[in-house]
Motif scaffolding. Structure first.
Motif, PDB file in Angstrom:
ATOM      1  N   GLU A   9      -8.352 -13.599  -2.787  1.00 46.08           N
ATOM      2  CA  GLU A   9      -7.229 -13.671  -3.719  1.00 46.08           C
ATOM      3  C   GLU A   9      -7.530 -14.713  -4.794  1.00 46.08           C
ATOM      4  OE1 GLU A   9      -3.363 -13.305  -5.506  1.00 46.08           O
ATOM      5  OE2 GLU A   9      -4.705 -11.968  -4.410  1.00 46.08           O
ATOM      6  N   THR A  10      -8.085 -15.839  -4.377  1.00 47.65           N
ATOM      7  CA  THR A  10      -8.464 -16.886  -5.335  1.00 47.65           C
ATOM      8  C   THR A  10      -9.547 -16.392  -6.289  1.00 47.65           C
ATOM      9  OG1 THR A  10      -7.927 -18.599  -3.709  1.00 47.65           O
ATOM     10  CG2 THR A  10      -9.351 -19.233  -5.548  1.00 47.65           C
ATOM     11  N   ILE A  67      -6.457  -6.870   1.093  1.00 50.32           N
ATOM     12  CA  ILE A  67      -5.586  -7.985   1.461  1.00 50.32           C
ATOM     13  C   ILE A  67      -5.123  -8.783   0.248  1.00 50.32           C
ATOM     14  CG2 ILE A  67      -7.446  -9.697   1.763  1.00 50.32           C
ATOM     15  CD1 ILE A  67      -5.926 -10.678   4.263  1.00 50.32           C
ATOM     16  N   SER A  68      -5.778  -8.591  -0.891  1.00 52.59           N
ATOM     17  CA  SER A  68      -5.475  -9.386  -2.078  1.00 52.59           C
ATOM     18  C   SER A  68      -4.493  -8.662  -3.004  1.00 52.59           C
ATOM     19  CB  SER A  68      -6.760  -9.689  -2.855  1.00 52.59           C
ATOM     20  OG  SER A  68      -6.457 -10.163  -4.152  1.00 52.59           O
ATOM     21  N   PRO A  69      -3.299  -9.189  -3.208  1.00 55.63           N
ATOM     22  CA  PRO A  69      -2.376  -8.566  -4.166  1.00 55.63           C
ATOM     23  C   PRO A  69      -2.952  -8.505  -5.581  1.00 55.63           C
ATOM     24  CG  PRO A  69      -1.211 -10.145  -2.778  1.00 55.63           C
ATOM     25  CD  PRO A  69      -2.669 -10.336  -2.516  1.00 55.63           C
ATOM     26  N   GLY A  71      -6.163  -8.388  -6.409  1.00 52.19           N
ATOM     27  CA  GLY A  71      -7.192  -7.357  -6.400  1.00 52.19           C
ATOM     28  C   GLY A  71      -6.592  -5.975  -6.553  1.00 52.19           C
ATOM     29  N   LEU A  72      -5.521  -5.706  -5.806  1.00 56.62           N
ATOM     30  CA  LEU A  72      -4.866  -4.404  -5.900  1.00 56.62           C
ATOM     31  C   LEU A  72      -4.281  -4.165  -7.287  1.00 56.62           C
ATOM     32  CD1 LEU A  72      -3.012  -4.142  -2.467  1.00 56.62           C
ATOM     33  CD2 LEU A  72      -5.043  -2.880  -3.193  1.00 56.62           C
ATOM     34  N   HIS A  73      -3.684  -5.191  -7.880  1.00 61.45           N
ATOM     35  CA  HIS A  73      -3.136  -5.064  -9.235  1.00 61.45           C
ATOM     36  C   HIS A  73      -4.242  -4.706 -10.232  1.00 61.45           C
ATOM     37  CE1 HIS A  73      -0.622  -5.879 -12.741  1.00 61.45           C
ATOM     38  NE2 HIS A  73      -1.601  -6.628 -13.211  1.00 61.45           N
ATOM     39  N   LEU A  74      -5.389  -5.365 -10.097  1.00 62.17           N
ATOM     40  CA  LEU A  74      -6.517  -5.072 -10.982  1.00 62.17           C
ATOM     41  C   LEU A  74      -7.028  -3.653 -10.772  1.00 62.17           C
ATOM     42  CD1 LEU A  74      -8.378  -8.466 -10.524  1.00 62.17           C
ATOM     43  CD2 LEU A  74      -7.365  -7.659 -12.662  1.00 62.17           C
ATOM     44  N   ALA A  75      -7.087  -3.214  -9.510  1.00 62.81           N
ATOM     45  CA  ALA A  75      -7.551  -1.858  -9.220  1.00 62.81           C
ATOM     46  C   ALA A  75      -6.588  -0.816  -9.785  1.00 62.81           C
ATOM     47  CB  ALA A  75      -7.702  -1.676  -7.712  1.00 62.81           C
ATOM     48  N   GLN A  76      -5.295  -1.050  -9.646  1.00 63.22           N
ATOM     49  CA  GLN A  76      -4.304  -0.123 -10.193  1.00 63.22           C
ATOM     50  C   GLN A  76      -4.415  -0.039 -11.713  1.00 63.22           C
ATOM     51  OE1 GLN A  76      -0.977  -2.145  -8.316  1.00 63.22           O
ATOM     52  NE2 GLN A  76      -0.514  -0.323  -7.104  1.00 63.22           N
ATOM     53  N   LEU A  90      -1.293  -2.737   0.332  1.00 62.41           N
ATOM     54  CA  LEU A  90      -1.631  -4.094   0.740  1.00 62.41           C
ATOM     55  C   LEU A  90      -1.783  -4.106   2.255  1.00 62.41           C
ATOM     56  CD1 LEU A  90      -1.900  -7.082  -0.266  1.00 62.41           C
ATOM     57  CD2 LEU A  90       0.514  -7.343   0.349  1.00 62.41           C
ATOM     58  N   GLY A  91      -2.934  -4.548   2.734  1.00 61.76           N
ATOM     59  CA  GLY A  91      -3.167  -4.544   4.167  1.00 61.76           C
ATOM     60  C   GLY A  91      -4.352  -5.407   4.540  1.00 61.76           C
ATOM     61  N   ASP A  92      -4.497  -5.631   5.847  1.00 66.48           N
ATOM     62  CA  ASP A  92      -5.499  -6.536   6.396  1.00 66.48           C
ATOM     63  C   ASP A  92      -6.285  -5.768   7.449  1.00 66.48           C
ATOM     64  OD1 ASP A  92      -6.916  -8.577   7.650  1.00 66.48           O
ATOM     65  OD2 ASP A  92      -5.241  -9.981   7.660  1.00 66.48           O
ATOM     66  N   THR A  93      -7.597  -5.714   7.318  1.00 67.00           N
ATOM     67  CA  THR A  93      -8.410  -4.977   8.292  1.00 67.00           C
ATOM     68  C   THR A  93      -8.397  -5.641   9.663  1.00 67.00           C
ATOM     69  OG1 THR A  93     -10.457  -6.155   7.695  1.00 67.00           O
ATOM     70  CG2 THR A  93      -9.944  -4.114   6.492  1.00 67.00           C
ATOM     71  N   ARG A  94      -7.851  -6.847   9.758  1.00 66.94           N
ATOM     72  CA  ARG A  94      -7.736  -7.526  11.051  1.00 66.94           C
ATOM     73  C   ARG A  94      -6.423  -7.188  11.748  1.00 66.94           C
ATOM     74  NH1 ARG A  94      -8.931 -13.117   8.165  1.00 66.94           N
ATOM     75  NH2 ARG A  94      -7.378 -12.077   6.855  1.00 66.94           N
ATOM     76  N   GLN A  95      -5.657  -6.267  11.146  1.00 63.76           N
ATOM     77  CA  GLN A  95      -4.408  -5.776  11.704  1.00 63.76           C
ATOM     78  C   GLN A  95      -4.468  -4.253  11.767  1.00 63.76           C
ATOM     79  OE1 GLN A  95      -2.043  -7.839  12.799  1.00 63.76           O
ATOM     80  NE2 GLN A  95      -3.142  -9.673  12.101  1.00 63.76           N
ATOM     81  N   PRO A  96      -3.602  -3.612  12.571  1.00 60.11           N
ATOM     82  CA  PRO A  96      -3.577  -2.148  12.573  1.00 60.11           C
ATOM     83  C   PRO A  96      -3.388  -1.583  11.168  1.00 60.11           C
ATOM     84  CG  PRO A  96      -2.300  -2.994  14.416  1.00 60.11           C
ATOM     85  CD  PRO A  96      -2.683  -4.193  13.573  1.00 60.11           C
ATOM     86  N   LEU A  97      -4.115  -0.543  10.862  1.00 56.22           N
ATOM     87  CA  LEU A  97      -4.049   0.043   9.525  1.00 56.22           C
ATOM     88  C   LEU A  97      -2.774   0.869   9.363  1.00 56.22           C
ATOM     89  CD1 LEU A  97      -7.766   1.239   9.130  1.00 56.22           C
ATOM     90  CD2 LEU A  97      -6.707  -0.860   8.232  1.00 56.22           C
TER      91      LEU A  97
END
Length: 208
Positions: A9-10, A67-69, A71-76, A90-97
């Motif tokens: 995110e940073t 996981i990065s908001p 990053g997602l904004h830039l991709a959109q 928005l999601g984390d691969t260390r959590q259920p998808l």
């Protein structure tokens, strides 16, 4: 980890869109997805759009998760510039998808799921299998060596945390080819190779 505190995110806030070109075997990925009839492809760890946009350019229905908001904004934004449509989550691969069982035909994940302790990496491996349709394909690359010039602390066997640098504090599980084969034993492994920069790439199919 709070998404706002994640190192990537940073990075996206500071540098904006990064990695504008796809990884070196992307054309092969496209050909294999097409040969296997994959039309809906999940870019797992899509970042600022590196692969999800290029998948859309190639005619795939693409889904991006990161996981990065920022990053997602830039991709959109990039996707809108291209005139394509895609779904972003928005999601984390260390959590259920956040996808239904057997709802995705193809998964592409480059240098993402190894950023965790091994228990979380194993969860990501199980979750990729869960969301794939039977016979669905996954292209996954993970790190096969630590970055040169950085100091690391080993926090468990095979998992290291960089002390400094842009990913400081973020665990990296370093895979051998043999370990990758073992951890993906519930898949049909179509190909495993080591890339020049040290990444280990696996081409996998979900067993029926």
């Amino acid at each position: 980890m709070n998404p706002a505190a994640h190192p990537w995110e940073t990075i996206y806030r500071k540098n904006g869109r990064v990695f504008p070109e796809p990884f070196g075997r992307f054309d092969e990925v496209v050909d294999v997805f097409r040969a296997h009839g994959c039309s809906l492809v999940l870019d797992l760890g899509c970042g600022s759009g590196r692969h999800v946009v290029h998948l859309a350019r190639q005619g795939f229905r693409s889904v991006g998760l990161d996981i990065s908001p920022t990053g997602l904004h830039l991709a959109q934004a990039w996707m809108r510039e291209e005139g394509h449509d895609a779904s972003f989550t928005l999601g984390d691969t260390r959590q259920p998808l956040p996808f239904r069982d057997g709802s995705i035909e193809g998964v592409l994940s480059t240098q993402v799921i190894h950023h965790a302790r091994i228990t979380s990496v194993r969860l990501a491996i199980r979750e990729i299998r869960r969301v794939l349709v039977p016979g669905g394909l996954a292209f996954v690359t993970v790190s096969g060596r630590k970055d040169a010039g950085l100091e690391f602390e080993e926090i468990e066997p095979g998992t290291f945390v960089p002390i400094a640098g842009p990913e400081a504090g973020l665990p990296h599980h370093i895979f051998t080819v043999e370990e990758l084969r073992a951890e993906f034993e519930d898949y049909q492994i179509l190909d495993v190779s080591v890339r020049a920069e040290g990444a280990v790439l696996a081409v996998l199919a979900r067993k029926p």
